[in-house]
Each structure stands twice: as C-alpha cells, then as structure tokens.
Design a protein around this motif. Sequence first.
Motif, PDB file in Angstrom:
ATOM      1  N   ILE A 105       0.845  -1.202   0.000  1.00 11.89           N
ATOM      2  CA  ILE A 105       0.000   0.000   0.000  1.00 11.89           C
ATOM      3  C   ILE A 105       0.878   1.249   0.000  1.00 11.89           C
ATOM      4  O   ILE A 105       0.616   2.214  -0.724  1.00 11.89           O
ATOM      5  CB  ILE A 105      -0.963  -0.013   1.216  1.00 11.89           C
ATOM      6  N   LYS A 106       1.956   1.229   0.777  1.00 11.70           N
ATOM      7  CA  LYS A 106       2.886   2.364   0.804  1.00 11.70           C
ATOM      8  C   LYS A 106       3.563   2.551  -0.549  1.00 11.70           C
ATOM      9  O   LYS A 106       3.732   3.675  -1.020  1.00 11.70           O
ATOM     10  CB  LYS A 106       3.934   2.166   1.898  1.00 11.70           C
ATOM     11  N   LYS A 109       1.107   4.215  -2.898  1.00 13.67           N
ATOM     12  CA  LYS A 109       0.972   5.645  -2.606  1.00 13.67           C
ATOM     13  C   LYS A 109       2.167   6.415  -3.160  1.00 13.67           C
ATOM     14  O   LYS A 109       2.015   7.511  -3.696  1.00 13.67           O
ATOM     15  CB  LYS A 109       0.839   5.866  -1.103  1.00 13.67           C
ATOM     16  N   ASN A 110       3.354   5.831  -3.028  1.00 14.32           N
ATOM     17  CA  ASN A 110       4.563   6.509  -3.492  1.00 14.32           C
ATOM     18  C   ASN A 110       4.625   6.651  -5.014  1.00 14.32           C
ATOM     19  O   ASN A 110       5.123   7.655  -5.517  1.00 14.32           O
ATOM     20  CB  ASN A 110       5.817   5.784  -3.001  1.00 14.32           C
ATOM     21  N   LYS A 112       2.015   6.633  -7.167  1.00  9.54           N
ATOM     22  CA  LYS A 112       0.790   7.178  -7.768  1.00  9.54           C
ATOM     23  C   LYS A 112       1.076   8.441  -8.577  1.00  9.54           C
ATOM     24  O   LYS A 112       0.660   8.551  -9.728  1.00  9.54           O
ATOM     25  CB  LYS A 112      -0.243   7.447  -6.689  1.00  9.54           C
ATOM     26  N   ASP A 113       1.788   9.395  -8.008  1.00  9.11           N
ATOM     27  CA  ASP A 113       2.084  10.639  -8.719  1.00  9.11           C
ATOM     28  C   ASP A 113       2.977  10.414  -9.933  1.00  9.11           C
ATOM     29  O   ASP A 113       2.807  11.060 -10.963  1.00  9.11           O
ATOM     30  CB  ASP A 113       2.736  11.654  -7.779  1.00  9.11           C
ATOM     31  N   HIS A 140      -8.388  -1.976   0.353  1.00  4.73           N
ATOM     32  CA  HIS A 140      -7.582  -1.120  -0.522  1.00  4.73           C
ATOM     33  C   HIS A 140      -7.680  -1.535  -1.993  1.00  4.73           C
ATOM     34  O   HIS A 140      -6.889  -1.057  -2.805  1.00  4.73           O
ATOM     35  CB  HIS A 140      -6.129  -1.101  -0.041  1.00  4.73           C
TER      36      HIS A 140
END
Length: 150
Positions: A105-106, A109-110, A112-113, A140
């Motif tokens: 999950i981390k 998130k990292n 995604k951009d 998630h």
Amino acid sequence: EKTVAELAEAQKRTQETVAELSKAVGSLSATIGFGLEDIARVVVPGWLSRHENIMVYDLERRFIEVNGNLIEINLYGEGTKNGKKVTIIGECKTRIYESEVKKFIKVLKNIKDALKGKEIYPLMFGFLIHPSAERIAKEHRITLIVSYAR
C-alpha cells in the motif's frame, strides 16, 4: 591456554560456517523470488483476462523513479479493460500476510504521482495468502492471486 586457543579456533570456524550458510540462504531466497515472478508472468495475464476482462500481454520488472529514488515493481504491464487503458502494478511474495499488504500500500501511494493519472490495477501474487492479508487487501482494492489459481 591450549583449551582456550582450541575453543577460539572452533568459534572462528563456526562463525565462518554461519556466514557461508547466510550467503547460501540469501541466494536461495533470491532464486525462489525470481522463480515466483516467472510463474506470475505466465499465470497472471490469463487470470486477469478470465476474471477481470483485462487484456495484458507482457508483465515485466520495472523501476519507477519517485523523488530521486527508484522503486522496484515486480510486475508492471499496460493493458486494457473494456477499451480503457489500465496499468498493472504487482508485487510477488512467497507468503502474503497483512504486513506485506501494508508495505505494498505504501509503494502504491509513493508511485501514484509518478504514474500521472494512469488507472492502476494493483495485485499481489504468491504461493500462500494468509487470511490476515485478505481483509486489508479488499479494503484497498488490491487483488490477491495465489500461484495455483486458474
């Protein structure tokens, strides 16, 4: 003094043996990990087609740069679902527990951009999926695929 010297020599040999065993275990672990990824590259595209109507033809290892750091992705592929582009982001673990899902999950998130608005289909692939992983993965929207799935 002789006994102490013999004990010191025996301890030195034991430490050298432990170091050699550690290297061997590390090498075996890497071999199993890469073998699991190879299995995933064969199993996952068919599974995605049958279960999710996602067409992806190639999954590869990829490194994605985020803020000057490279994040390793075990399974990366671009495909389509109902005519729309989708990016597969997958992690391979021999045993998937809640803690592995949290780490993934981390990672998601990292990156995604860095993927600039691409639709992401996250998945984890492994030999064993522990029940502790299922709840958090579902929350998630991470698909869990076991190696023997069809």
